[in-house]
Structures are given as structure tokens and as C-alpha cells.
Write an enzyme that holds these catalytic residues in place. Sequence first.
Site, PDB file in Angstrom:
ATOM      1  N   GLU A 115      -2.467  11.103 -18.306  1.00 58.94           N
ATOM      2  CA  GLU A 115      -1.518  11.543 -17.284  1.00 58.94           C
ATOM      3  C   GLU A 115      -1.864  10.879 -15.968  1.00 58.94           C
ATOM      4  OE1 GLU A 115      -1.632  15.976 -18.072  1.00 58.94           O
ATOM      5  OE2 GLU A 115      -0.801  15.886 -16.050  1.00 58.94           O
ATOM      6  N   LYS A 117      -2.988  10.570 -12.317  1.00 61.20           N
ATOM      7  CA  LYS A 117      -3.693  11.502 -11.435  1.00 61.20           C
ATOM      8  C   LYS A 117      -3.073  11.343 -10.059  1.00 61.20           C
ATOM      9  CE  LYS A 117      -8.314  13.067 -10.130  1.00 61.20           C
ATOM     10  NZ  LYS A 117      -8.085  13.291  -8.725  1.00 61.20           N
ATOM     11  N   ASP A 119      -2.247  11.767  -6.156  1.00 56.31           N
ATOM     12  CA  ASP A 119      -3.105  11.911  -4.986  1.00 56.31           C
ATOM     13  C   ASP A 119      -2.426  12.820  -3.968  1.00 56.31           C
ATOM     14  OD1 ASP A 119      -5.394  11.546  -3.640  1.00 56.31           O
ATOM     15  OD2 ASP A 119      -5.020   9.470  -3.048  1.00 56.31           O
ATOM     16  N   TYR A 229       0.853  20.039 -13.994  1.00 58.27           N
ATOM     17  CA  TYR A 229       0.034  19.427 -15.052  1.00 58.27           C
ATOM     18  C   TYR A 229      -0.790  20.434 -15.840  1.00 58.27           C
ATOM     19  CZ  TYR A 229      -3.319  19.654 -11.168  1.00 58.27           C
ATOM     20  OH  TYR A 229      -4.073  20.069 -10.124  1.00 58.27           O
ATOM     21  N   LYS A 317     -10.851   6.864 -12.666  1.00 60.85           N
ATOM     22  CA  LYS A 317     -10.363   6.521 -11.336  1.00 60.85           C
ATOM     23  C   LYS A 317      -9.969   5.054 -11.208  1.00 60.85           C
ATOM     24  CE  LYS A 317     -10.760   9.175  -8.167  1.00 60.85           C
ATOM     25  NZ  LYS A 317     -11.770   9.983  -7.508  1.00 60.85           N
ATOM     26  N   CYS A 411      -6.270 -22.239  24.282  1.00 63.82           N
ATOM     27  CA  CYS A 411      -6.157 -22.381  22.833  1.00 63.82           C
ATOM     28  C   CYS A 411      -7.514 -22.772  22.238  1.00 63.82           C
ATOM     29  CB  CYS A 411      -5.112 -23.447  22.521  1.00 63.82           C
ATOM     30  SG  CYS A 411      -5.071 -23.911  20.779  1.00 63.82           S
ATOM     31  N   CYS A 414      -7.125 -26.603  20.995  1.00 66.96           N
ATOM     32  CA  CYS A 414      -6.921 -27.762  21.875  1.00 66.96           C
ATOM     33  C   CYS A 414      -7.176 -27.462  23.353  1.00 66.96           C
ATOM     34  CB  CYS A 414      -5.501 -28.302  21.713  1.00 66.96           C
ATOM     35  SG  CYS A 414      -4.246 -27.251  22.456  1.00 66.96           S
ATOM     36  N   CYS A 429       0.216 -21.171  22.036  1.00 68.24           N
ATOM     37  CA  CYS A 429      -0.461 -22.318  22.633  1.00 68.24           C
ATOM     38  C   CYS A 429       0.621 -23.249  23.138  1.00 68.24           C
ATOM     39  CB  CYS A 429      -1.307 -23.032  21.588  1.00 68.24           C
ATOM     40  SG  CYS A 429      -1.711 -24.724  22.067  1.00 68.24           S
ATOM     41  N   CYS A 434      -1.499 -30.259  20.309  1.00 70.53           N
ATOM     42  CA  CYS A 434      -2.473 -29.376  19.652  1.00 70.53           C
ATOM     43  C   CYS A 434      -2.590 -29.752  18.165  1.00 70.53           C
ATOM     44  CB  CYS A 434      -2.019 -27.931  19.797  1.00 70.53           C
ATOM     45  SG  CYS A 434      -3.111 -26.771  18.960  1.00 70.53           S
TER      46      CYS A 434
END
Length: 670
Positions: A115, A117, A119, A229, A317, A411, A414, A429, A434
Site C-alpha cells: 500500500e 505510505k 505522508d 488503511y 521507505k 562580471c 569579464c 553583465c 564577455c
Amino acid sequence: MVQKFVKKEIEALREALRYHNHRYYVLDDPEIPDAEYDRMMQQLLTLEAENPKLITPDSPTRRVGAPPLEMFQSVRHELPMLSLANGFNDEEIREFDRKIQRMLGIKGPVEYVGEPKMDGLAIEIRYENGSLVRGATRGDGTSGEDVTANIRTIKAIPLRLREDAGTIPARLHVRGEVFMPLAGFKRLNQERERAGNPAFSNPRNAAAGSLRQLDSHVTAARPLDVYFYGVGIVAGLTFTSHWDILKTLPKFGLKTNPYAKLCLGVEAAITYFHDLLKIRDDFPYEMDGVVIKVNDLKLQKQLGEVSRSPRWAIAYKFPASQEMTRIEDIIVQVGRTGILTPVAVMKPVVVEGATVSRATLHNQDEIERKDIRVGDWVIVQRAGGVIPEVVRVILSKRTPESRPFVFPKKCPVCASPVVRLPGEASHRCMGISCPAQLKARLRHFVAKRAMAIDGLGQKLVNQMVDKGIVKNFSDIYHLTRETIAGLDRMGETSARNLLDEIEKSKRTTFARFLYALGIPLVGEHLAQVLADHYGCFDALVKTDESSLLEINEIGPQVAQSVQTFLATPENLETIQRLFEAGVHYEETSKNEAPLSGEVFVFTGTLPGMARDEAKQIVEKLGATTANQVSRKITCVVAGEKAGSKLQKARALGLKILTPEAFKAIIEEKV
Ligand code: IVH
């Protein structure tokens, strides 16, 4: 007599509302429009308000929320709510199975139920003679909190059991997991942020926080769902297997997870786990693993429990999708288009089986919103199983040494200035050469609508940059037959053609030149606007932000972009070198250019002339061009197969030229 009639009507309405509620929230298969449901609910509310004596606690109208509580009452579970032992790999699950076989003295495969699980948080709901009388959290397993009023607001939980199964048991205590589906979780957090409330860090916390509200009106507004469940005390009904429970509960209107599966033998259960793990991210809710349970209830009883966990079940798990690590540094990466992206460099940590050591922090606002600092401990997760992201800072672990991140002014690639334009989330930049952006910038520079160097495609540009032949725009104009001869697929003829094209491109228009420079936010149209206004580069360089802002169509973003771009010495140097290499254009001011003030649209084909070529010619003569016909257009050149544009031009009464007339005009003006 009248009273009896009202009672019948109320009961019929309740019956119908329960039925539609079940279709909508449990079966996910509504039969009637929402408005119709609302109308029936309203009718029932009215009848109950007129006849308060006929109100019962299990009426569908009683979900709306009760008066707030001072505190939760404690509820003792008649049968303790156990927890589960965990397994993390196939071998641990096989070991669990071997132990069961040993204890039961069985040799063959044991029948299991796998089944999902969920959360969320565990609850127990008591139904007595079919009516919901109490709902409690798991608490410490022995006693929990009475959250009846809150449970009643969850639409997927019936206030009365359905009678599809035949007789209603005198007592049915059901157990399940209340959770918040991902879509609802995202919506809720967006709403909270808009209202200035802190966001929930994950759907489980959001579900727990929503169910443990003293005011059930708050719970009623939260998108909660449930899967059952298991059972606790049951009277008036017997089950023989867990599978029997999972198949019977839905007949009472109690949802069980449709992904549960009968697995004969432990290997089938292990396969079930891996199959679900593969599609985990496709589910509309979070799961943290699968639960593997011995199916036969007699065998379950025989196996019993140890240290508050049943021996007949185990949680296998999923690998954790969130882990904790420390930010060692925040670096900045420069993208192809000049956008700077801050990236967290973290102590490597394994998340869902992959080592994570970097995560994008997107931009400055995101860093500030999450208050991420160098040296902080953070939660990282692999969103959708792939891209790692920093979820949040663990503030309690912050030390005085942690440093807020300051965006660099230059930058990192450059050293050109970095700007964040008004209204933009990113830093950029501004460097024209560059290295991080060079390929993309060059590609733009040579494009058809820019410098129009035919034959210089992406692949050639990449090669030239990779081989270091071209380091900035002006290097293109210093290419020689020798330098390009070494490039892939560059024969004698192609080399000559390319050099011819480069030579031809030197003669251009100011607008095209400006567009080719790739000033952020300055597209073809704004380049034309700037060219029309300033006429030449020298005039543009001398301008300042406030004069730029005086131009119609230029806003603060563009003004700042142009200003910073032109204030960068390396950019001016490159531009200067382009002029020195022979790039030139006719300096046009509105009055001198022969076609100044004219706006051309071309439609249909022009014999012997490509459309781009025609545009280039009129632009050089001071006209502008457009793609759409509007009242602003002064001249439409209609070639063969001109279609709707020509019709529109006629309708607007615009000047229309044949290709011949057009050629005559340009020959006269050139
Ligand atoms: S069976 C004795 N089945 O997991 C059996 N639990 O670690 C006890 N959970 O408190 C629970 N999905 O909150 C079971 N399909 C599922 C479940 C499930 C989620 C949670 C539940 C329980 C915890 C045990």
C-alpha cells in the site's frame, strides 16, 4: 402532517447531498453541476433553519465548522494505534519476510498487501450505528487529540456511512491518513504568501497544521483529503483479511488507496515498491514509501507486536528527497545571454541516491526571500527528482559567522559592470565581449537583420570562438583567407564568399548597427527609434539618461540599459575598432535622408529582390519598415501573390506601389 412532510423532504435532500458528496469527493466522479449541489445545500440549510428541531449532527450541513475550542480534549484509543518498523533496502524486506516465515512455520510464499505510505497524519474515526461520532489524531498511540469538529469539515470523510454494503456495523473505528494534495498545498502557500503569512514547508506540516486548528472554520478552508488503511474496534462485522478491509471500506463511503496491491511472496512486494518508486513523482500527493502488510488477519494476530510496532507490517521507505547540508559559498554563473545566476555551493550530500553539491538560487530576490547566507545549514531537495533546490534555512543552526550574499558589481567572467535594470529580477553583465556570452552575441551580430553576414552560421561562429580566432566583434573584420582556411568544411570558394560577405556587411545603417550590438532590451524597433533620434553614434554616446527618457517609447529600463552599455570602456573600445575596421553607415538625420519619414511595408514577392534586401535599401535611404499594415504606413509595396495586407492597405487608402514603381523610385533616390 406538514411537519411530517418537511421531515421527509429534509431526509431526501440529505440523502441526495450525501450521494453527490460521495461521487464528488470519494469517487472523483461528479454527476451534477456544482451549482445544482449548492442549490440543494441552500435548500436544506433553509429548511433546517426553519425547523431547528430536525437538525441532526450527521446532516451534510454540519460540515461548515463549529465554535472555536479553548483546547483539544484528549481521547484514549480503545485499541492502541501502533507505528511501523522501517526498511530501507530490498535485503531488509527479505529479512522481514524470513522472520515471518520462521515465526509462522511457513515454507511457501506469504501473501502480502502493498500500500502507498501516505505522508500526512494518522487519524482514527469512530462510526456508531453509521454516524460519525468522534475523530482523533494518533497522538502518542495510546491517546490523541479530539479533532472531531475539524474532521467533520473534510469533504472526503462521510458523516454517515453509506449503506451499499448492506448492514451498517454497530461500531466501526477506521484508521487512515489525512493529507494535503500537492496542488492544494501550492495554492495554499501562494495565498499565505500574498497575505504575508509564512508558507508551510511541506504538505505534511500543512496537513497537520490544518487539522490541529482550534477553530474548525480554518480547517474547513484547507484542501485536505484522506485514505483509510485499517480498522480498530469493529462490532457487527467481520473481516478475514487486510484486502477484505480495503475492498469493504469503500462500500461504506470510506476511501482506500486504489494503488494498493495483493502481492504473493516477498519478491512481488519488493517489485511493487520499485514500480511505485518509479512513478512516485507523477502522483498528485506525497508518499514516503510503501507499507507491506501480511494479508491474513489470523496470521497477523499470531505474529503480534513488538515495541509498539506490529511484526506483520513494515514500512519500506523511499529514499529521502530532502536532506540537510551546509552552504560553503555562493558563486555567480554567467549565462549565454549575460544573465547572472547565483549558485549555492554546498557540502556534498546524497539526496535520492544522487550527490548534490550545487543548487541554483535563481536571483537576488529569491535569496532575500529565503534569507540564505553563506555558512547556513539548509534543507535541500531534488524537486521532481531531478533539479536540486534549497528549500529553506535551518535558522536555529545559524552562527554569527554566516554572511549575507552581496551581488558582485563586476562580471566574474569579464569584469564588465553588472546591472539590475528597473523592474527586472536578474542581474546582467553588460560586457559586449564577455567570453561567457561571446558565441550568442556574435550570432546575433552577424544575423540577417543585424550586420547580415550571410554564410556565417552558428557552427562557424563556435569554431572561431573555440579556436580563439575571434575574441570580439571587430575580429570578424580582420579575418583573412589564411585564418579561416583551417576551419572545418571551409574550402577555397566558401572562404572567398565569406570574406566577400563580411566586406559587404561593412556598409550598413545606423539602426542595424545599433541592433547588432545587442544592447540589452534594444531590439530592432528601438534600435530604429534611437537611430532616427540621434542619427549617428557620436551623438548617442554623448547623451545621458534623462535625454534618453525624453524620447517617446524609451522607458527607464531601456534608458539605463543603453546608458550603462555605453559607459563601459571595453564596449566603446570594441565599437571604435569596428569603425576602424571599416564599418560605416550613412549618417541620416530626418531632413537629409531621401526617404526619411516614410514607413514601408512589403507584401508578396518582388521579382529579383529578396524582401530583406528591399528593406535594407529603403532603410539606408532613411525610411523605416514594418511588418503589419496600419494607418502609420506611408507606402505599401505589393509584389506577386500579395494577400490580406494588400486588401487592408486598400481599405485604409494607403499608397500602393507595384514592384516596378518601387524600383523606379529607389533608382531615382540612390
Ligand atoms: S499502517 C500497525 N498504512 O505511517 C499499522 N500506515 O509509521 C500502522 N501511514 O502512523 C499503520 N500510510 O500515519 C499504515 N497505508 C498505510 C499508511 C500508514 C501512512 C502512516 C501512519 C502511521 C505511520 C506509521
